[in-house]
Write an enzyme that holds these catalytic residues in place. Structure first.
Site, mmCIF file in Angstrom:
data_model
loop_
_atom_site.group_PDB
_atom_site.id
_atom_site.type_symbol
_atom_site.label_atom_id
_atom_site.label_comp_id
_atom_site.label_asym_id
_atom_site.label_seq_id
_atom_site.Cartn_x
_atom_site.Cartn_y
_atom_site.Cartn_z
ATOM 1 N N THR A 150 5.275 -6.962 6.795
ATOM 2 C CA THR A 150 5.521 -5.985 7.861
ATOM 3 C C THR A 150 5.898 -6.753 9.112
ATOM 4 O OG1 THR A 150 3.777 -4.617 6.915
ATOM 5 C CG2 THR A 150 4.411 -4.083 9.152
ATOM 6 N N ARG A 178 5.208 5.619 -2.389
ATOM 7 C CA ARG A 178 4.000 4.879 -1.983
ATOM 8 C C ARG A 178 3.995 4.662 -0.460
ATOM 9 N NH1 ARG A 178 3.209 -0.276 0.720
ATOM 10 N NH2 ARG A 178 1.158 -1.076 0.123
ATOM 11 N N GLY A 180 1.915 2.613 2.600
ATOM 12 C CA GLY A 180 0.930 1.572 2.875
ATOM 13 C C GLY A 180 0.162 1.837 4.155
ATOM 14 N N GLY A 202 0.393 -7.268 5.628
ATOM 15 C CA GLY A 202 -0.208 -7.738 4.389
ATOM 16 C C GLY A 202 -0.341 -6.631 3.368
ATOM 17 N N GLY A 204 -1.153 -3.494 1.885
ATOM 18 C CA GLY A 204 -1.458 -2.227 2.538
ATOM 19 C C GLY A 204 -2.685 -1.526 1.987
HETATM 20 N N1 GLY Z 1 1.550 -3.795 4.951
HETATM 21 C C1 GLY Z 1 2.671 -3.101 4.453
HETATM 22 C C2 GLY Z 1 2.426 -2.358 3.244
HETATM 23 O O1 GLY Z 1 1.552 -2.690 2.459
HETATM 24 O O2 GLY Z 1 3.122 -1.398 3.021
#
Ligand code: GLY
Length: 289
Positions: A150, A178, A180, A202, A204
């Site tokens: 991210t 999906r 996150g 990281g 999610g």
């Molecule tokens: N940190 C971004 C995700 O897992 O979507």
């Protein structure tokens, strides 16, 4: 207006191959210089975070916007959020297709009563506000060299206001639909002028299950950003997974920590000239423990 301002940003917590190190440093520095210019000139926190995240979204080094990774069906589905610390307003989008700069869609939502729009609802909102990008059109592009993470930014402006913005393509090959941690306040981000701000990167699901942003905010109420960041990472032990965190408080003190092999990040303030790093150990000299 005070002299005090600060910015901390990241380009993602992950392993960075040696051949990608220079692009990560260059990309973080380019975004940092935009934020530095706006904030030092007295610009507003919300304008700075949007401009910084847009720059990171435009850089294919990073998993966000134009450089986003693709899901299992070969489609870029993007999550982004923005929040202002003066009024605790949140705008967020999830599983959004066909937009190069989802952080700007999230920003446009700050004036609305809806806080989070997903999929077709987010796309319809973007279309109504002229924010769909016909050039990308949601088609698979596979431009990204990122492996999954991210981008994010937390700032303090010279009026004492804070803001946070973040954006991601999520996990490479993720299930369609999906979502996150990135668009979820208290999980991937939070900001409050009276306490400070935080942005995560990281895994999610691990970040969401451990409510990491909320934990950082609670720790910021009684400690330094560096201590809050380090304590948050310790919570990940319960569920596993990798993450990185940046945090900033109203004094302009900063903290960052990561459990991933690398964490591309940058910082600057009224006292600090712009610096970038790929590992926490590089900027040890700047920590307020
Ligand atoms: N940190 C971004 C995700 O897992 O979507």
């Amino acid at each position: 207006m005070s002299e005090r301002w600060a910015i901390i940003l990241h380009g993602g917590a992950r392993k960075i191959e040696p051949e990608d190190a220079q692009d990560n440093r260059r990309g973080c520095m380019a975004a940092l210089e935009i934020g530095h210019g706006l904030l030092s000139a007295g610009g507003e926190a919300i304008d700075a975070v949007e401009a910084v995240v847009r720059q990171l979204e435009a850089d294919v080094t990073f998993n966000a916007g134009y450089g986003a990774v693709l899901n299992a069906e070969g489609v870029a589905q993007l999550d982004a959020a923005i929040m202002t610390g003066a009024d605790l307003a949140v705008g967020a989008v999830a599983a959004l297709e066909g937009v190069r700069h989802p952080v700007s869609v999230a920003r446009r939502m700050l004036a609305e009563t809806d806080g989070l729009l997903v999929a077709g609802g987010a796309r319809a909102f973007a279309a109504r506000h002229g924010l769909l990008d016909n050039e990308t059109g949601g088609e698979p592009r596979a431009l990204s060299r990122a492996s999954g993470d991210t981008v994010g930014c937390v700032v303090l402006d010279r009026s004492g206001h804070m803001a946070v913005g973040l954006s991601t393509g999520g996990l490479s090959g993720k299930s369609p639909g999906r979502v996150g941690d990135t668009p979820l306040p208290g999980c991937g981000f939070y900001v409050d002028d009276q306490v400070g701000g935080v942005a995560l990167s990281g895994d999610g699901e691990a970040i969401t299950r451990t409510l990491l942003a909320a934990r950082v905010m609670a720790a910021l109420e009684c400690g330094t950003p560096q201590n809050a960041a380090a304590r948050a990472m310790a919570h990940l032990d319960r569920v596993g997974g990798e993450a990185g965190v940046i945090a900033l408080d109203p004094r302009g003190w900063m903290g960052w920590a990561h459990t991933s092999p690398h964490f591309a990040m940058g910082l600057a303030s009224h006292q600090l000239s712009p610096r970038v790093a790929l590992h926490q150990s590089e900027l040890k000299d700047l920590l307020h423990a």
